[in-house]
Enzyme design. Sequence first.
Site, short mmCIF file in Angstrom:
data_model
loop_
_atom_site.label_atom_id
_atom_site.label_comp_id
_atom_site.label_asym_id
_atom_site.label_seq_id
_atom_site.Cartn_x
_atom_site.Cartn_y
_atom_site.Cartn_z
N SER A 64 0.80 -1.24 0.00
CA SER A 64 0.00 0.00 0.00
C SER A 64 0.82 1.28 0.00
CB SER A 64 -0.96 0.03 1.20
OG SER A 64 -2.02 -0.85 0.96
N LYS A 67 0.18 3.31 -2.92
CA LYS A 67 -0.99 4.21 -2.99
C LYS A 67 -0.58 5.69 -2.93
CE LYS A 67 -4.41 0.92 -1.09
NZ LYS A 67 -3.73 -0.37 -1.14
N TYR A 187 -3.64 -2.17 -10.45
CA TYR A 187 -3.57 -2.02 -8.98
C TYR A 187 -2.68 -3.11 -8.36
CZ TYR A 187 -5.01 -2.36 -4.10
OH TYR A 187 -5.00 -2.46 -2.72
N TYR A 239 -4.52 3.86 8.10
CA TYR A 239 -5.85 3.28 8.31
C TYR A 239 -6.40 3.57 9.70
CZ TYR A 239 -3.73 1.25 4.32
OH TYR A 239 -3.07 1.12 3.16
N VAL A 257 1.25 -3.65 3.76
CA VAL A 257 1.26 -4.95 4.46
C VAL A 257 2.51 -5.78 4.15
CG1 VAL A 257 -1.23 -5.15 4.82
CG2 VAL A 257 -0.21 -6.07 2.71
O1 DON Z 1 -4.79 -4.88 -1.86
C1 DON Z 1 -4.30 -5.33 -0.82
O2 DON Z 1 -4.96 -5.77 0.10
C2 DON Z 1 -2.80 -5.28 -0.70
N1 DON Z 1 -2.19 -5.42 -1.99
C3 DON Z 1 -2.34 -3.98 -0.10
C4 DON Z 1 -2.90 -3.72 1.28
C5 DON Z 1 -1.99 -2.92 2.15
O3 DON Z 1 -0.80 -2.89 2.00
C6 DON Z 1 -2.63 -2.25 3.27
N2 DON Z 1 -1.65 -1.63 4.12
N3 DON Z 1 -1.35 -1.66 5.22
#
Ligand code: DON
Length: 303
Positions: A64, A67, A187, A239, A257
């Site tokens: 993320s 993003k 994405y 978050y 993550v």
């Molecule tokens: O789309 C997802 O769930 C993961 N590729 C990215 C989520 C993420 O990194 C949230 N961050 N803490």
Amino acid sequence: MQFQLLLEDIVATLRPQLGLAGQVANYIPALARVPAAQLGIALRTCDGEEAHAGDGTTQFSIQSISKLFTLALGMRELGEALWERIGREPSGNPFNSLVQLESEHGIPRNPFINAGAIAVTDRLVSRFDARAEMLAFLSSLCQEPVVVDQEVAASEAATGFRNIALANFMKSFGRLDNEVTAVLGAYFHHCAIRMSCLQLARATGFLSRDGAHPFTGAQVLTERQARRVNALMLTCGTYDAAGEFAFRIGLPCKSGVGGGIVAVVPDRLTLCVWSPALEHSGNSLLGMKALELFTAKTGLSIF
Ligand code: DON
């Protein structure tokens, strides 16, 4: 300030805690295999001084943190029109939650939750080859080639049922212009980019320099846009732990993550920490502790 010694000290302080708590992201199979006992930290100052310690040059899945760059590209390409289909409020919910999208008519709360990044990616897909453009953007920002981990991208595509649901839900409200598969393909590739702490400390440099490119000085974003990205990082970048981050760390941050967290000290430096084991909100457990030690020892904070 002796940043190199400071970073080494932070890694030495936290190393005994490696592997003791937290959990590697396990909902993406390719990430579940990453060894938890790793810890890296790196920074780059506005003057170009760099320092790194521990696993600070090991590449990991940025997840993320991508993003942040999706948002920057969206702001650069669309200006104010970006905000037609996306909000700017903290969600107070998990990053992949579906609940608010229903009552808020397919408009994501902010660009840093999954739905928000998918909505921004849709706008990028309408303009250019979003996968190639992102890699070119990141390679320019850190002055090194940046690549996607195809295994992670495939793993996400095969198991990304929540993201597929989020995208279909937005499509049902008429909020995506492109095919769901095309938007999610971009994405997932953005999330699966591999970079090190040092590369991310370099690549985020424009956020501590009022939008100026960390190496060339050219404007990546306007000063106002760069400040707004920092504001969103502070309120939405981690978050439902954003309040805890502001309280304990006091810097705009963006997590992923994969265990990475980037942080901005405006007009001073950008910093990245990485350790794969996460706390319950999906933020790196030791990464948070490393940032907390950094701000406590340096006194650097936006407050
Ligand atoms: O789309 C997802 O769930 C993961 N590729 C990215 C989520 C993420 O990194 C949230 N961050 N803490």
